[in-house]
Design a protein around this motif. Structure first.
Motif, mmCIF file in Angstrom:
data_model
loop_
_atom_site.group_PDB
_atom_site.id
_atom_site.type_symbol
_atom_site.label_atom_id
_atom_site.label_comp_id
_atom_site.label_asym_id
_atom_site.label_seq_id
_atom_site.Cartn_x
_atom_site.Cartn_y
_atom_site.Cartn_z
ATOM 1 N N ARG A 146 32.673 42.420 41.997
ATOM 2 C CA ARG A 146 32.373 43.852 42.108
ATOM 3 C C ARG A 146 31.197 44.241 41.215
ATOM 4 N N ARG A 147 31.173 43.678 40.023
ATOM 5 C CA ARG A 147 30.130 44.039 39.063
ATOM 6 C C ARG A 147 28.751 43.574 39.508
ATOM 7 N N ILE A 148 28.671 42.379 40.078
ATOM 8 C CA ILE A 148 27.354 41.826 40.404
ATOM 9 C C ILE A 148 26.920 42.090 41.840
ATOM 10 N N LYS A 149 27.856 42.548 42.691
ATOM 11 C CA LYS A 149 27.514 42.736 44.110
ATOM 12 C C LYS A 149 26.298 43.636 44.321
ATOM 13 N N PRO A 150 26.094 44.718 43.555
ATOM 14 C CA PRO A 150 24.909 45.549 43.783
ATOM 15 C C PRO A 150 23.580 44.812 43.561
ATOM 16 N N LEU A 151 23.627 43.653 42.900
ATOM 17 C CA LEU A 151 22.404 42.906 42.600
ATOM 18 C C LEU A 151 22.009 41.956 43.725
ATOM 19 N N PHE A 152 22.926 41.680 44.640
ATOM 20 C CA PHE A 152 22.706 40.621 45.620
ATOM 21 C C PHE A 152 23.091 41.069 47.032
ATOM 22 N N ALA A 153 22.479 40.418 48.003
ATOM 23 C CA ALA A 153 22.849 40.665 49.397
ATOM 24 C C ALA A 153 24.144 39.951 49.758
ATOM 25 N N SER A 154 24.413 38.824 49.097
ATOM 26 C CA SER A 154 25.584 38.013 49.437
ATOM 27 C C SER A 154 26.152 37.369 48.185
ATOM 28 N N VAL A 155 27.464 37.487 48.009
ATOM 29 C CA VAL A 155 28.175 36.835 46.909
ATOM 30 C C VAL A 155 29.220 35.911 47.510
ATOM 31 N N GLY A 156 29.150 34.634 47.148
ATOM 32 C CA GLY A 156 30.126 33.655 47.614
ATOM 33 C C GLY A 156 30.916 33.086 46.460
ATOM 34 N N VAL A 157 31.969 32.346 46.790
ATOM 35 C CA VAL A 157 32.788 31.701 45.765
ATOM 36 C C VAL A 157 32.999 30.236 46.112
ATOM 37 N N GLU A 158 33.000 29.429 45.074
ATOM 38 C CA GLU A 158 33.437 28.034 45.168
ATOM 39 C C GLU A 158 34.429 27.834 44.037
ATOM 40 N N VAL A 159 35.679 28.114 44.344
ATOM 41 C CA VAL A 159 36.727 28.114 43.332
ATOM 42 C C VAL A 159 37.936 27.345 43.873
ATOM 43 N N TYR A 160 39.054 27.475 43.194
ATOM 44 C CA TYR A 160 40.277 26.778 43.610
ATOM 45 C C TYR A 160 40.812 27.356 44.926
ATOM 46 N N SER A 161 41.718 26.636 45.556
ATOM 47 C CA SER A 161 42.315 27.072 46.816
ATOM 48 C C SER A 161 43.170 28.317 46.588
ATOM 49 N N MET A 162 43.045 29.264 47.513
ATOM 50 C CA MET A 162 43.784 30.519 47.403
ATOM 51 C C MET A 162 44.623 30.756 48.652
ATOM 52 N N THR A 163 45.467 31.774 48.566
ATOM 53 C CA THR A 163 46.250 32.199 49.717
ATOM 54 C C THR A 163 45.396 33.097 50.603
ATOM 55 N N GLU A 164 45.865 33.351 51.814
ATOM 56 C CA GLU A 164 45.145 34.248 52.714
ATOM 57 C C GLU A 164 45.017 35.642 52.093
ATOM 58 N N GLU A 165 46.060 36.113 51.453
ATOM 59 C CA GLU A 165 46.044 37.443 50.834
ATOM 60 C C GLU A 165 45.022 37.498 49.699
ATOM 61 N N GLU A 166 44.910 36.418 48.937
ATOM 62 C CA GLU A 166 43.937 36.395 47.835
ATOM 63 C C GLU A 166 42.505 36.368 48.361
ATOM 64 N N TYR A 167 42.274 35.628 49.447
ATOM 65 C CA TYR A 167 40.928 35.645 50.034
ATOM 66 C C TYR A 167 40.602 37.045 50.559
ATOM 67 N N ALA A 168 41.552 37.707 51.190
ATOM 68 C CA ALA A 168 41.325 39.066 51.669
ATOM 69 C C ALA A 168 41.018 40.007 50.507
ATOM 70 N N PHE A 169 41.684 39.788 49.378
ATOM 71 C CA PHE A 169 41.441 40.580 48.167
ATOM 72 C C PHE A 169 40.000 40.405 47.692
ATOM 73 N N LEU A 170 39.510 39.167 47.707
ATOM 74 C CA LEU A 170 38.121 38.916 47.305
ATOM 75 C C LEU A 170 37.134 39.537 48.286
#
Length: 372
Positions: A146-170
């Motif tokens: 949320r903090r860095i999104k205004p600086l970029f057109a696209s923000v991606g993640v390469e992190v640990y495996s998450m649940t469907e609900e957690e991905y929706a949260f991101l």
């Protein structure tokens, strides 16, 4: 609901090995004439029978790349925000048993690092953490996004495996893409490589891209860490995974990464080191099989190799890379996750691409929805 694991089970190792061993020159040439390839054709292009026809594969891959991507190459860079990890992956510098000076950026520190990256002109960023949920929680990752999104057109993640609900949260926090390396699609080898930690769950990781797609991610990235298992085995499974996701989630962009294992903190002997010729065979076979899918080549590879792979299918490269936490705007002497080979800045990468007739693209997507 059927999963990719069900499809992969229809292609046991013995079947893959047999088809590759029996592949003929005629099958290779026939595959190179087809407009649409099936998994069997892809396996043929990965086989020893295809090696003498690498030049013809390269020509076909080049033509397909120009058709679907033109001479545009997207630039991005990673932002490592934490290297605390509870896994004991034998091949990784972040292994919990490695005695490192670990670091976790505050949201303010992550923003400072992001602002330096944004000042380079880059508009696509990838957030990376180790696997330590109690430190780098989904809530923390969302706060950084949320903090860095205004600086970029696209923000991606390469992190640990998450649940469907957690991905929706991101996704609601402004994240629009995820990358998930299975490392190896060999479950027995996977178990040995991951002796402890949450990453040990092979199936949960394997099915993570499906959960991310259902959670609303617009783009998925896949990859095996080349060199862990036999070339044909992991190369085929990676392409098959992307092919299945494209058919299952037709509205989602599915790309591939092609990392070869690099030196890192700790000791690990690469069991199946991949030579340059097979590496090129893999890239050209992927492009023939998945002509519309982006292919990413990271700074693990040399400047020479990356320059030569662009005309053969690579459409996305990193620039201005650091694999350590902090160091751009905040003090830090942390050891990176792995050693990079290509240290070119954004300006140097842009000039290098121009010198071979390609345009560096700093922005190719704008999320129309504001972060929640």
């Amino acid at each position: 609901m059927a999963t990719f694991q069900d499809t992969l089970a229809q292609w046991p190792r013995e079947r893959r090995a047999e088809i590759a061993a029996r592949a003929t020159e005629a099958q290779v040439l026939a595959a190179l004439e087809k407009e649409s390839l099936r998994p069997e054709d892809f396996l043929v292009l990965l086989s020893p029978a295809a090696e003498p026809h690498l030049e013809r594969m390269a020509q076909r891959a080049h033509a397909l790349t120009l058709r679907y991507f033109g001479r545009a190459v997207n630039l991005f860079t990673p932002l490592y925000v934490s290297d605390y990890c509870t896994n004991q992956c034998r091949y990784c510098g972040f292994n919990a048993n490695n005695h490192l000076h670990r670091r976790h950026l505050s949201v303010d520190e992550a923003e400072a690092e992001a602002r330096v990256i944004a000042s380079m002109g880059l508009q696509h960023i990838l957030l990376l953490t180790g696997d330590a949920r109690q430190i780098s929680s989904p809530e923390y990752i969302a706060d950084v996004a949320r903090r860095i999104k205004p600086l970029f057109a696209s923000v991606g993640v390469e992190v640990y495996s998450m649940t469907e609900e957690e991905y929706a949260f991101l996704v609601r926090a402004g994240v629009d893409n995820m990358t998930m390396f299975q490392e190896t699609y060999n479950p027995d080898l996977y178990d040995w490589l991951h002796p402890a930690g949450p990453k040990r769950d092979y199936a949960f990781r394997l099915n993570a891209p499906e959960r991310a797609a259902r959670g609303g991610m617009r783009s998925l990235g896949l990859g095996a860490l080349l060199g862990l298992d036999e070339f044909i085995q992991d190369a085929f499974a990676t392409g098959l995974h992307a092919w299945w996701l494209l058919r299952t989630f037709p509205g989602v962009d599915v790309g591939l990464s092609i990392p070869r294992i690099c030196p890192h903190e700790g000791q690990f002997d690469v069991p199946h080191a991949l030579g340059d010729r097979q590496f090129v065979q893999y890239v050209t076979a992927l492009r023939c099989f998945l002509p519309r899918s982006p292919i990413t080549c990271s700074s693990r590879e040399s400047a020479f190799m990356r320059n030569h792979l662009v005309p053969l299918g690579v459409t996305r490269v990193s620039a201005g890379v650091s694999t350590a936490v902090g160091g751009r705007a905040t003090d830090g002497d942390e050891v990176g996750q792995f050693e990079i080979t290509d240290h070119r800045s954004v300006e140097e990468m842009t000039a290098a691409l121009a010198s071979i007739g390609y345009q560096a693209v700093l922005k190719d997507w704008e999320d129309p929805a504001p972060a929640a």
